[in-house]
Write a protein that holds these residues in place. Structure first.
Motif, PDB file in Angstrom:
ATOM      1  N   THR A  82       0.756  -1.077   0.122  1.00 31.67           N
ATOM      2  CA  THR A  82       0.235   0.008  -0.054  1.00 31.67           C
ATOM      3  C   THR A  82       0.710   1.301   0.069  1.00 31.67           C
ATOM      4  N   LYS A  84       0.357   5.894   0.010  1.00 33.46           N
ATOM      5  CA  LYS A  84      -0.559   6.956   0.283  1.00 33.46           C
ATOM      6  C   LYS A  84      -0.082   8.049   0.425  1.00 33.46           C
ATOM      7  N   ASN A  86      -0.944  12.529   1.825  1.00 30.86           N
ATOM      8  CA  ASN A  86      -1.922  13.590   2.085  1.00 30.86           C
ATOM      9  C   ASN A  86      -1.461  14.929   2.174  1.00 30.86           C
ATOM     10  N   ASN A 101      -5.916  13.917  -1.058  1.00 38.43           N
ATOM     11  CA  ASN A 101      -5.322  12.849  -0.478  1.00 38.43           C
ATOM     12  C   ASN A 101      -5.472  11.607  -1.194  1.00 38.43           C
ATOM     13  N   LYS A 103      -4.851   6.741  -1.242  1.00 34.28           N
ATOM     14  CA  LYS A 103      -4.280   5.598  -0.816  1.00 34.28           C
ATOM     15  C   LYS A 103      -4.693   4.616  -1.694  1.00 34.28           C
ATOM     16  N   THR A 104      -3.950   3.822  -2.008  1.00 32.13           N
ATOM     17  CA  THR A 104      -4.066   2.868  -2.883  1.00 32.13           C
ATOM     18  C   THR A 104      -3.320   1.376  -2.669  1.00 32.13           C
ATOM     19  N   PRO A 144      -6.774   3.989  -6.533  1.00 30.87           N
ATOM     20  CA  PRO A 144      -6.635   5.055  -5.588  1.00 30.87           C
ATOM     21  C   PRO A 144      -7.884   5.265  -5.025  1.00 30.87           C
ATOM     22  N   ASP A 205      -1.946   7.995  -8.120  1.00 29.73           N
ATOM     23  CA  ASP A 205      -2.763   8.881  -6.922  1.00 29.73           C
ATOM     24  C   ASP A 205      -3.615   9.608  -7.195  1.00 29.73           C
TER      25      ASP A 205
END
Length: 272
Positions: A82, A84, A86, A101, A103-104, A144, A205
């Motif tokens: 993972t 991420k 922000n 922001n 997260k994937t 994402p 992203d």
């Protein structure tokens, strides 16, 4: 093509390549090695432009490898991780204002070639350790997501820059990196490595180009969500045509960690 589905013209070449190498090496290779690895994952892209060593998530993976000799090996690798980032946590005031922001989860399969600087593999070779380098080709699946006001959004379904490329959930990649291998006992080995992947996409992203004209979503049932996810800035930062991301065309991600390997060695393989 339906957004989010897999276009097989990009996948078939990888399948053929994997099958070809496994067929050739199954005849000529002398040893089979398996391994497991765990560690961290990082990312460089539109939300992290300057820190190639920043860890933002975890990674775990495994591989099956054929050692051709003490210097060369070819393996099929799978890694799950993972990443991420922000903007709200950035020290850059413009990033804070942009307020994006993501997260994937990454699921990666690579065909990888290793080169050992010394004649080594656990259970054979003439050395008990070696530094090594690697490269290859593969593919990664990603999706994402972003969280605003405690609600999670799957960003690739919202076309936040008005581009259909953002709907894809896969990309080709090129892995490359360095590592160190050490024989622990007999056929058991320890290794550590850091490896980067150049992905053939700029949407890991969900950020790449410019803020779109809202008219691209005219009469869309999710218009309000699309507008907000495209521009969640704190001060109406995202006017149409203003750059939303950086000018690099591809995102990069990294896996770093330590692992253990076991080599199945036939009797004829102790001499090179």
């Amino acid at each position: 093509m339906i957004p989010g589905t897999i276009n097989m013209q990009y996948i078939k070449p990888l399948v053929y390549l994997f099958t070809f190498f496994w067929g050739i090496l199954g005849v000529h290779a002398q040893t089979l090695e398996i391994g497991l690895m765990g560690g961290g994952a990082g990312y460089m892209g539109d939300l992290n432009q300057n820190d190639p060593l920043k860890i933002s998530g975890f990674s775990i993976g495994g591989y099956g490898k054929l050692n051709i000799d003490g210097y060369w090996s070819v393996g099929l690798h799978y890694t799950h991780g993972t990443i991420k980032a922000n903007d709200a946590e950035s020290v850059n005031s413009q990033f804070k204002d942009r307020n994006i922001n993501f997260k994937t989860t990454l699921n990666e399969v690579n065909l990888q070639i290793d080169f050992n600087f010394l004649n080594y593999f656990a259970g054979g070779g003439t050395k008990k350790f070696t530094p090594y380098i690697f490269t290859g080709i593969g593919g990664v699946f990603y999706s994402p997501k972003a969280v605003y006001n405690d609600k999670e959004y799957n960003l690739r379904f919202y076309q936040t820059e008005g581009q259909t490329e953002a709907c894809r959930s896969y990309a080709l990649n090129v892995p490359y990196g360095i590592g160190f291998k050490l024989q622990l006992k007999n056929n058991l080995g320890l290794f550590s490595q850091v490896g980067y992947r150049t992905a053939f996409t700029d949407y890991l992203d969900d950020v790449s180009g410019k803020y779109p004209d809202p008219n691209v979503w005219e009469n869309d049932a999710y218009l309000a969500d699309r507008k907000f996810l495209s521009d969640p800035s704190l001060t109406q930062y995202g006017y149409p045509g203003i750059q939303r991301g950086d000018f690099r065309k591809r995102d990069t991600y990294m896996f770093v960690g330590i692992g253990i390997s076991y080599t199945f060695v036939s009797q004829k393989c102790y001499t090179f």
